[in-house]
Design a protein around this motif. Structure first.
Motif, mmCIF file in Angstrom:
data_model
loop_
_atom_site.group_PDB
_atom_site.id
_atom_site.type_symbol
_atom_site.label_atom_id
_atom_site.label_comp_id
_atom_site.label_asym_id
_atom_site.label_seq_id
_atom_site.Cartn_x
_atom_site.Cartn_y
_atom_site.Cartn_z
ATOM 1 N N HIS A 122 30.779 11.645 13.718
ATOM 2 C CA HIS A 122 31.909 12.344 13.104
ATOM 3 C C HIS A 122 31.814 13.818 13.479
ATOM 4 O O HIS A 122 30.799 14.457 13.208
ATOM 5 C CB HIS A 122 31.867 12.190 11.572
ATOM 6 C CG HIS A 122 32.947 12.947 10.864
ATOM 7 N ND1 HIS A 122 34.251 12.520 10.849
ATOM 8 C CD2 HIS A 122 32.917 14.118 10.171
ATOM 9 C CE1 HIS A 122 34.985 13.395 10.166
ATOM 10 N NE2 HIS A 122 34.200 14.376 9.755
ATOM 11 N N PHE A 146 25.861 12.868 14.206
ATOM 12 C CA PHE A 146 25.479 11.483 13.955
ATOM 13 C C PHE A 146 25.740 11.236 12.479
ATOM 14 O O PHE A 146 25.611 12.155 11.659
ATOM 15 C CB PHE A 146 23.993 11.263 14.242
ATOM 16 C CG PHE A 146 23.637 11.370 15.695
ATOM 17 C CD1 PHE A 146 23.721 10.259 16.526
ATOM 18 C CD2 PHE A 146 23.209 12.574 16.241
ATOM 19 C CE1 PHE A 146 23.383 10.340 17.876
ATOM 20 C CE2 PHE A 146 22.873 12.670 17.581
ATOM 21 C CZ PHE A 146 22.961 11.555 18.402
ATOM 22 N N VAL A 147 26.063 10.016 12.134
ATOM 23 C CA VAL A 147 26.429 9.728 10.750
ATOM 24 C C VAL A 147 25.570 8.605 10.173
ATOM 25 O O VAL A 147 25.316 7.603 10.836
ATOM 26 C CB VAL A 147 27.926 9.321 10.661
ATOM 27 C CG1 VAL A 147 28.274 8.833 9.258
ATOM 28 C CG2 VAL A 147 28.816 10.501 11.039
ATOM 29 N N VAL A 148 25.122 8.810 8.947
ATOM 30 C CA VAL A 148 24.475 7.734 8.190
ATOM 31 C C VAL A 148 25.126 7.680 6.811
ATOM 32 O O VAL A 148 25.766 8.643 6.388
ATOM 33 C CB VAL A 148 22.950 7.949 8.014
ATOM 34 C CG1 VAL A 148 22.220 7.676 9.309
ATOM 35 C CG2 VAL A 148 22.621 9.339 7.487
ATOM 36 N N ASP A 149 24.948 6.566 6.132
ATOM 37 C CA ASP A 149 25.450 6.477 4.758
ATOM 38 C C ASP A 149 24.822 7.612 3.961
ATOM 39 O O ASP A 149 23.684 8.008 4.233
ATOM 40 C CB ASP A 149 25.040 5.149 4.124
ATOM 41 C CG ASP A 149 25.821 3.991 4.731
ATOM 42 O OD1 ASP A 149 26.876 4.256 5.342
ATOM 43 O OD2 ASP A 149 25.348 2.847 4.615
ATOM 44 N N ALA A 150 25.541 8.100 2.984
ATOM 45 C CA ALA A 150 25.051 9.232 2.206
ATOM 46 C C ALA A 150 23.641 8.949 1.709
ATOM 47 O O ALA A 150 23.355 7.885 1.177
ATOM 48 C CB ALA A 150 25.976 9.496 1.029
ATOM 49 N N ILE A 151 22.763 9.899 1.937
ATOM 50 C CA ILE A 151 21.403 9.736 1.450
ATOM 51 C C ILE A 151 21.156 10.771 0.381
ATOM 52 O O ILE A 151 21.803 11.808 0.349
ATOM 53 C CB ILE A 151 20.364 9.891 2.568
ATOM 54 C CG1 ILE A 151 20.686 11.129 3.396
ATOM 55 C CG2 ILE A 151 20.318 8.655 3.421
ATOM 56 C CD1 ILE A 151 19.533 11.570 4.214
ATOM 57 N N PHE A 152 20.219 10.475 -0.468
ATOM 58 C CA PHE A 152 19.873 11.409 -1.524
ATOM 59 C C PHE A 152 19.452 12.724 -0.907
ATOM 60 O O PHE A 152 18.650 12.762 0.005
ATOM 61 C CB PHE A 152 18.723 10.829 -2.357
ATOM 62 C CG PHE A 152 18.179 11.808 -3.340
ATOM 63 C CD1 PHE A 152 18.948 12.213 -4.419
ATOM 64 C CD2 PHE A 152 16.914 12.350 -3.173
ATOM 65 C CE1 PHE A 152 18.456 13.133 -5.318
ATOM 66 C CE2 PHE A 152 16.415 13.279 -4.078
ATOM 67 C CZ PHE A 152 17.190 13.661 -5.158
ATOM 68 N N GLU A 153 19.996 13.783 -1.428
ATOM 69 C CA GLU A 153 19.710 15.101 -0.870
ATOM 70 C C GLU A 153 18.369 15.586 -1.411
ATOM 71 O O GLU A 153 18.287 16.196 -2.461
ATOM 72 C CB GLU A 153 20.829 16.063 -1.253
ATOM 73 C CG GLU A 153 20.880 17.248 -0.326
ATOM 74 C CD GLU A 153 22.057 18.147 -0.630
ATOM 75 O OE1 GLU A 153 23.020 17.682 -1.256
ATOM 76 O OE2 GLU A 153 21.976 19.312 -0.247
ATOM 77 N N LYS A 158 26.347 4.370 16.795
ATOM 78 C CA LYS A 158 27.384 3.523 16.183
ATOM 79 C C LYS A 158 28.399 4.382 15.449
ATOM 80 O O LYS A 158 29.584 4.157 15.513
ATOM 81 C CB LYS A 158 26.737 2.571 15.149
ATOM 82 C CG LYS A 158 26.032 1.382 15.741
ATOM 83 C CD LYS A 158 25.675 0.380 14.629
ATOM 84 C CE LYS A 158 24.762 0.965 13.578
ATOM 85 N NZ LYS A 158 23.356 0.650 13.713
#
Lengths: 103, 480, 474
Positions: free
Chosen positions: A90, A94-101, A87
């Motif tokens: 970039h 692959f892209v996901v909403d920012a996740i905790f690092e 979906k």
């Protein structure tokens, strides 16, 4: 049918979280009894004496099935093909909403 | 402070440098991939229906590493699924090994320098090289037990970015499925120096086996110490120490020195807390290399429950003893054996042997030199010790200079310093006579002309002399 | 209808140019257009012009050495990856998932020259026995459209019964080929575990999943299995066991030397009387062919559902972990209630503190099952059992009562944990005209023997030749 095993809301919530299944409160309520039904069914197995019985995890009868360390170019996907069904992408990622690092 | 004993265990991940990935035939070269997501296939992308098939070489290499670390190789082993959700884990599970790893119960002997329960280090540190050399003689060796060595697959890589004002995470699966070996030690380590010594030695063995680049900067070797501090005094070394009821894991460390610093930081932090009567919290911490401190990472709310079970897609592994023996025979000579052999065969001091064997390339180069010495007339001119000295003290570029070339250079240099003293004296006198003006200048205080005179002497001797020696001799003569 | 013919007859007719692949495709699409709206068997129907183009090529390429499957229209359960075509597993979780590679079984059929015409409806992820757990609406039974087609390979079974395709590839984890085969009066084989590559088949429960043929006759299944069986380097659980010429061997059997065992536990309480009667009559029929019939006892079978509903959900909870909507498809919130239940039961059975009592206990039970089957096969060569405890249920019934859905598998769930092959074939009809099937179970890798017994039965019976009135009317 009345089940013997019941799950508490907390149980269902915990299992859903482990399973990464989003459930609404209403669904959670339903699952308390539905999961109980299945556990009742499988609990039948507790009658069987399995003391000292080795578990069987697979029935291939095979051991040491390996591949040689070779690059299989034919099966590799070019970047565009790899990303095709995603979906969000970039710049080839692959892209996901920012996740905790975490790391 | 001496009442406290640091209890340290290590978990090390090493990426194997096989040609292809662990469970598929994708190219294993994530660090050099020119683009993200270009070394992927249905298997390592976790596409529906794809199945893993294990890489034989990766398994053999892991067993070899196990053997090199003195492990037992159980005749049965299997792969398990470790289930958890994270965007860099494409299948929702990592193929790993749970209760039956490829290698167990090993040990690694490190040149320990820590006597008892303290944090200070007694050892020899060469200020010029800043290299830590343990008090030699391998007398105070220490055995660090290795719990297990197992094989698993690496995850993809996450990057974090802000695109059009929105914070996002980017995923690259080039690294997904790269064979990854995990080495776990018992908490036998009691100082940061020991931890560093262990890691250096492990790194050395991995490089000797030629199974990984083991480059920390690239992440192909990743270090995770777990640290706690016991309040009990360690009376006699070798006695069992009571393990504390907590431990702190530190992640994100990419050099041996940082491991040392992170451990020191943690130990001091724990001691401060313990002194105040508090118990440190069990948690995972990160290492901030800029500030030189560790920091608490958010503690995951749900407890880890990985629901391990045997991977039904991969038949188990069962070995014949002969297969293990065969793998054992393929292990090259490892540093410890090499050190002993260098000492015995070439009559080298142990310090030299240790330093020469630090990496296999240097040790091999050294032996090539010796071979050339033996096969050529340079045999009597250049000793093993001469070669060792050159290799260790001069910055020899072993890739650019061939062993033959190096031996020639050493031989020539040695000849320079063995000029007949009589001849030297004669040349000296002649030069002084022929250059009376220079001599006068020197005596008038223009000491700079000394180098001119040295040059004249060297010219007469056709360069076959030690300039420093001539310089000294000239000064001596001129003073009188 | 051309589609009434067996594969061997079709292959011969094509070779002799009595008709063409184009003719077959035309007939299939005509039936599909007329009948599919009534039964909803397809998730994806390949566009007719595209298929016709291939059929023309096949007709032109055909030689005397072409595979018997060359130019024949076939269907796949929508669990097989087909590059460039939607593969949904009948779940919205895989919305928009256009396969990025080919399943091995699909590739083998393409190589043989067979022509894919559609991807079939099923219970999502294989989770179901009635084909109602689908995001593409239930498949209806062509023999009675107020009833279910069965599952999980329901679309395949209904379409083959309704002559929409010559054969299909189903997938059987606990009865998913055999149950719908029985309820639609077709023949289906659950192969020995590892006989056919699983590569590219969306996993339900990896150690149970089998890829197998579905067709009108035993003979057809034998020909298809010959093509799809065999070693695949992409599936480590795939068997190196040689693939016999199943079709050629169909008649190589001595009935008097073959003992068929009837486990009495399968014919007691809970079995529909008409099914019981039909199966017993079939046993008599086999006896009259010279086979020796023997009643045996397999008490462990009672625990089949318990073992199955622990191991299959455990594995599925892990197998479905990859569906996170990042690389393809939508998020996990799109799983149906039935699939959620299975994932959650499995998660529970594997979780800390319950692993030993559930997952491990079930795997130990599995060992006892293997022993039970080994023991049975010291007394007979083939087992004869019913496939389902009752005829196809009315639409909606199993949905209202999720437990009902689980119980349908009672006779088919015990073979998968063991790995043994099982052939389901038609053996009668109820008074109301609903199909009844039976299953023949053999030792590991005895597909040939099962085909031989089944083929012998189909030589003297004609249940398998009957077809739904629906297409007669069409």
């Amino acid at each position: 049918m009345k089940n013997k095993t019941t799950f508490s809301a907390a149980d269902v919530h915990h299992i859903a979280q482990l399973a990464n299944i989003p459930v609404t409160e209403a669904e959670e309520k339903k699952l308390e009894t539905e999961l109980g039904f299945i556990i009742d069914l499988v609990n039948q197995l507790q009658e069987v004496d399995t003391t000292g019985v080795e578990p069987t995890h697979q029935v291939t009868g095979q051991i040491n099935v390996f591949r040689e360390d070779e690059v299989d170019e034919e099966r590799m996907l070019v970047q565009e093909e790899a990303l095709r069904n995603a979906k969000n992408t970039h710049d080839g990622y692959f892209v996901v909403d920012a996740i905790f690092e975490e790391e | 402070m001496n009442n406290y004993v640091p209890i340290i265990g290590l978990e090390i991940h090493v990426e194997l440098k096989t040609k292809s990935k662990m469970f598929c035939g994708c190219k294993n070269d994530p660090f050099h991939a020119p683009k993200p997501n270009m070394y992927t296939c249905p298997v390592c992308l976790g596409l529906p229906g794809a199945l893993p098939v294990a890489n034989k070489k990766a398994i053999e290499w892991t067993i070899k590493l196990g053997l090199a670390l003195g492990c037992e190789i159980p005749l049965f082993s299997k792969f398990d699924r470790k289930n958890y959700f994270y965007p860099d884990l494409p299948k929702g599970y990592q193929i790993s090994q749970y209760d039956q790893p490829l290698a167990v119960n090993g040990f690694l002997v490190i040149p320990s320098v820590v006597e008892e329960s303290n944090l200070s280090v007694s050892g020899v540190r060469d200020p010029s090289t800043r290299r830590f050399t343990p008090s030699v003689g391998m007398t105070n060796k220490k055995r660090i037990r290795i719990t297990r060595v197992h094989l698993e697959e690496d995850t993809g890589k996450l990057l974090h970015a802000t695109v059009q004002g929105k914070k996002i995470s980017l995923i690259d699966f080039n690294r997904s499925g790269v064979p990854l070996v995990e080495i776990v030690t018992e908490p036998d380590i009691h100082s940061s120096e020991e931890a560093k010594a262990f890691l250096k030695k492990l790194h050395q063995i991995v490089r000797y086996l030629d199974i990984s680049d083991a480059e920390m900067e690239k992440g192909s070797m990743r270090l995770e110490p777990n640290i706690s501090v016991s309040g009990r005094r360690l009376a006699v070394s070798g006695k069992r120490i009571e393990l504390p009821n907590y431990k702190v894991e530190v992640k994100n460390i990419n050099s041996f020195n940082f491991v040392k610093k992170a451990i020191d930081f943690e130990v001091n932090r724990h001691i401060e807390l313990l002194d105040r009567g508090e118990t440190p919290i069990q948690e995972t911490r990160g290492w901030d290399e800029k500030k030189g401190v560790t920091y608490s990472q958010r503690i995951k709310e749900e407890a880890h429950d990985y629901r391990y079970f045997p991977d039904p897609d991969l038949p188990p592994m069962r070995w014949e003893k002969s297969q293990i023996t065969n793998l054992k025979s393929q292990i090259p000579e490892l540093p410890d054996e090499k050190i002993i052999r260098f000492v015995n065969t070439y009559q080298l001091p142990e310090v030299d042997a240790i330093r020469l064997t630090e990496n296999k390339e240097l040790a091999d180069y050294f032996e090539k030199c010796i071979k050339y010495q033996v096969s050529s007339i340079k045999k009597n001119e250049v000793s093993a010790k001469d070669t060792a000295n050159w290799l260790l003290n001069k910055k020899i570029h072993i890739v650019k200079i061939s062993p033959e070339e190096l031996i020639k250079q050493i031989a020539q240099a040695k000849r320079k310093v063995t000029v007949d003293p009589g001849l030297l004296q004669q040349v000296l006198q002649e030069v002084l006579l022929q250059n009376s003006k220079a001599v006068a200048d020197y005596k008038a205080g223009k000491t700079g002309v000394l180098m001119f005179l040295v040059g004249q002497c060297m010219k007469e001797l056709k360069g076959k002399a030690d300039a420093q020696e001539i310089c000294a001799k000239l000064e001596e003569t001129l003073k009188t | 209808m051309l589609l009434d013919k067996t594969i061997a007859e079709l292959a011969k007719g094509l070779r002799n140019k009595e008709f063409t692949s184009v003719d077959l495709i035309e007939e299939c699409y005509q039936t599909i257009n007329q009948v599919n709206p009534k039964i909803n068997a397809f998730i994806t129907l390949i566009k007719k012009p595209d298929v016709l183009k291939i059929a023309l090529q096949r007709d032109a390429q055909r030689t005397s050495s072409s595979s018997p499957l060359h130019g024949l229209p076939f269907i796949l359960k929508d669990t097989y990856n087909t590059k460039g075509i939607l593969t949904s597993a009948a779940s919205h979780v895989l919305n928009g998932h256009i396969s990025q590679y080919n399943a091995t079984v699909y590739q083998k059929l393409l190589d043989a020259g067979a022509i894919l015409i559609g991807k079939m409806n099923m219970d999502a992820w294989g989770h179901g026995a009635t084909n109602e757990n689908t995001d593409y609406k239930p498949v209806k039974n062509p023999y009675d459209t107020s009833r279910v087609a069965g599952g999980s390979s329901g679309g395949n079974a209904a379409a083959i019964a309704a002559r929409m395709a010559v054969f299909g590839i189903g997938e059987d984890t606990g009865g998913s080929i055999r149950n719908p085969a029985s309820w639609n009066n077709i023949t289906g084989l659950k192969v020995t575990y590892g006989r056919v590559s699983r590569y590219g088949c969306i996993a339900y429960a990896s150690s149970f999943d089998t890829v197998g043929p579905m067709g009108k006759t035993v003979e057809d299944c034998a020909l298809v299995l010959e093509t799809i069986a065999g070693k695949d380097p992409y599936d480590a659980t795939n068997s190196p066991h040689p693939v016999p010429p199943y079709f050629e061997e169909l008649l190589n059997i001595s009935s008097k030397d073959t003992v068929i065992g009837l486990p009495k536990e399968c014919f007691s309480e809970g079995l529909d009387l008409e099914i019981k009667k039909s199966t017993e009559v079939a046993a008599k029929e086999l006896e009259s062919l010279g086979f020796r019939i023997k009643e045996i006892s397999m008490p462990m079978l009672t625990y089949g559902l318990a073992v199955y509903y622990l191991i299959a959900p455990s594995e599925t909870s892990s197998n479905l972990g990859r569906y996170d909507g990042i690389r393809y498809g939508l998020g996990r919130e799109y799983f149906t209630p039935e699939t959620r239940r299975r994932i959650m039961v499995g998660t529970y059975a594997l979780s800390a503190g319950y692993y030993d009592a559930y997952y491990k206990k079930a795997q130990q039970g599995r060992t006892l099952f293997i022993k039970e089957y080994e023991k049975a096969f010291t007394q007979c060569d083939v087992l004869l059992m019913p496939v389902t405890p009752h005829p196809p249920t009315r639409l909606g019934k199993a949905v209202d009562d999720p437990m009902q859905n689980l119980l349908i598998d009672v006779y088919t769930v015990t073979q998968n944990p063991v790995g043994v092959p099982s052939l389901a074939l038609p053996c009668g009809f109820t008074a109301t005209g609903l199909p009844i099937g039976m299953q023949l179970v053999g030792k590991m890798f005895t597909e040939s023997l099962l085909f031989q017994v089944g083929h012998a039965y189909q030589q003297v019976t004609d249940w398998h030749k009957r077809k739904p009135n629906l297409i007669e009317a069409a």
